[in-house]
Design an enzyme around this catalytic site. Structure first.
Site, mmCIF file in Angstrom:
data_model
loop_
_atom_site.group_PDB
_atom_site.id
_atom_site.type_symbol
_atom_site.label_atom_id
_atom_site.label_comp_id
_atom_site.label_asym_id
_atom_site.label_seq_id
_atom_site.Cartn_x
_atom_site.Cartn_y
_atom_site.Cartn_z
ATOM 1 N N ASP A 1 -3.766 -3.603 -7.543
ATOM 2 C CA ASP A 1 -3.534 -4.291 -6.283
ATOM 3 C C ASP A 1 -4.288 -5.636 -6.278
ATOM 4 O O ASP A 1 -4.220 -6.387 -7.242
ATOM 5 C CB ASP A 1 -3.919 -3.377 -5.118
ATOM 6 C CG ASP A 1 -3.457 -3.885 -3.760
ATOM 7 O OD1 ASP A 1 -2.262 -3.749 -3.456
ATOM 8 O OD2 ASP A 1 -4.297 -4.405 -3.008
ATOM 9 N N TRP A 2 -5.045 -5.950 -5.206
ATOM 10 C CA TRP A 2 -5.780 -7.208 -5.162
ATOM 11 C C TRP A 2 -6.824 -7.305 -6.270
ATOM 12 O O TRP A 2 -7.222 -8.410 -6.666
ATOM 13 C CB TRP A 2 -6.439 -7.403 -3.797
ATOM 14 C CG TRP A 2 -5.643 -8.304 -2.913
ATOM 15 C CD1 TRP A 2 -4.826 -7.953 -1.881
ATOM 16 C CD2 TRP A 2 -5.578 -9.736 -2.989
ATOM 17 N NE1 TRP A 2 -4.255 -9.067 -1.310
ATOM 18 C CE2 TRP A 2 -4.698 -10.171 -1.969
ATOM 19 C CE3 TRP A 2 -6.169 -10.690 -3.811
ATOM 20 C CZ2 TRP A 2 -4.408 -11.514 -1.754
ATOM 21 C CZ3 TRP A 2 -5.864 -12.031 -3.605
ATOM 22 C CH2 TRP A 2 -5.001 -12.437 -2.587
ATOM 23 N N ASP B 1 5.080 4.124 -6.480
ATOM 24 C CA ASP B 1 4.698 2.947 -5.711
ATOM 25 C C ASP B 1 5.967 2.193 -5.305
ATOM 26 O O ASP B 1 6.701 1.706 -6.169
ATOM 27 C CB ASP B 1 3.798 2.049 -6.554
ATOM 28 C CG ASP B 1 3.242 0.849 -5.800
ATOM 29 O OD1 ASP B 1 3.785 0.505 -4.730
ATOM 30 O OD2 ASP B 1 2.262 0.260 -6.287
ATOM 31 N N HIS C 1 0.896 4.069 -5.384
ATOM 32 C CA HIS C 1 0.277 2.747 -5.430
ATOM 33 C C HIS C 1 -1.204 2.820 -5.767
ATOM 34 O O HIS C 1 -1.700 2.051 -6.584
ATOM 35 C CB HIS C 1 0.470 2.057 -4.078
ATOM 36 C CG HIS C 1 -0.208 0.741 -3.974
ATOM 37 N ND1 HIS C 1 0.177 -0.361 -4.715
ATOM 38 C CD2 HIS C 1 -1.275 0.329 -3.219
ATOM 39 C CE1 HIS C 1 -0.616 -1.385 -4.428
ATOM 40 N NE2 HIS C 1 -1.494 -1.002 -3.528
#
Length: 300
Positions: A126-127, A253, A282
């Site tokens: 993710d980030w 995801d 995810h």
């Protein structure tokens, strides 16, 4: 709760230590570093010659890596897992304008230098990937392995998916987003106590400024902040990366699943066939014991 006034920003929150007591599967002591006028938290466990640098995403914190840490410790790694400012046990400035792509990235670069991390295996999702994948090109001598999970580069020249646009709109409409419920929905196998641990850093709406900002920081046009750096990183991974890579994909995801990850794989030089976790979503680290074992097996 403890509050103090930063010389640079209005009210900054520091979540009480009591909210982090007895978190399931997370026995490790906190470490802190002063960055600008803020206190940032990181885990630093083990003392092996290689370092697994674990970068979390939205809206999680270093707790996300608790299932991946033990296998890597057993394999002789040092594990470092920071909490971004605004997340976990790190300070949480209340001014949403504080949270920028460049701020988060600068914090990570400074932390790597301050801790003098070397022989780094970079673990991102993710980030953690949007930011983390831009780091090795700045200090390539420090990185030699990549463990990449459900993420992307924010290059600003690829249209955002409908799923992400819907997620961004949801966060903007719900400023007091319930992080525990979000994780429980995404990872149904979590216990109630594990899900609650994801909400522990965020006792009220004011503590979630960083959480609210991340979806709005994803570069959505070529001139967006972070986009040019991400395009440079894309070129670097294509042409200059010389280390080993391991890609793991949470198949369930809906936003950063197999199609996005296969496109990312084409960008990463010499990235082998991904490990597809059929049940993983995810937040793939919640199936992280499987991911860690497979990564370590391939890296032997």
């Amino acid at each position: 709760l403890e509050y103090y006034i930063s010389p640079f920003y209005n009210q900054t929150m520091r979540t009480s230590d009591a909210r982090f007591a007895n978190l399931p599967g997370f026995p490790w002591a906190p470490n802190y570093v002063q960055w600008q006028s803020f206190r940032a938290h990181y885990l630093d466990i083990g003392s092996g010659p290689r370092t697994l640098l674990c970068l979390h995403g939205e809206p999680t914190w270093s707790y996300l890596y608790r299932k991946m840490i033990p296998p890597f410790l057993a394999a002789g790694y040092r594990v470092v897992a920071p909490d971004f400012l605004g997340f976990g046990r790190s300070d949480k400035p209340g001014d949403e304008g504080f949270y920028t792509f460049d701020m988060h990235r600068r914090f990570l670069l400074d932390l790597i230098e301050k801790l003098d991390l070397k022989n780094i295996a970079l673990a991102v999702q993710d980030w953690g990937g949007l930011l983390g994948l831009t780091l090795p090109m700045e200090m390539p001598e420090r990185f030699d392995r990549l463990l990449v999970m459900n993420t992307a580069l924010g290059t600003g020249d690829v249209p955002l998916s409908e799923g992400f646009v819907a997620w961004r709109a949801h966060v903007n409409k719900n400023p007091d987003i319930d992080c525990a419920k979000l994780l429980q929905r995404a990872c149904p196998h979590l216990s109630a106590a594990e899900a609650a641990a994801y909400g522990a850093p965020y006792p009220d709406t004011g503590s979630k400024a960083g959480v609210r900002r991340f979806p709005n920081l994803v570069p959505d046009r070529p001139d967006a902040p972070g986009a040019e750096i991400s395009r440079r990183a894309r070129s670097w991974w294509q042409n200059d990366w010389k280390g080993e890579s391991f890609m793991a994909i949470g198949a369930k995801d809906p936003v950063l699943g197999p199609p996005v990850m296969q496109a990312l794989r084409k960008i990463i030089r010499n990235c082998p066939e991904p490990y597809l976790h059929a049940e993983g979503g995810h937040f793939l680290q919640e199936w992280g014991d499987d991911v860690a074992r497979e990564a370590l097996r391939q890296w032997k």
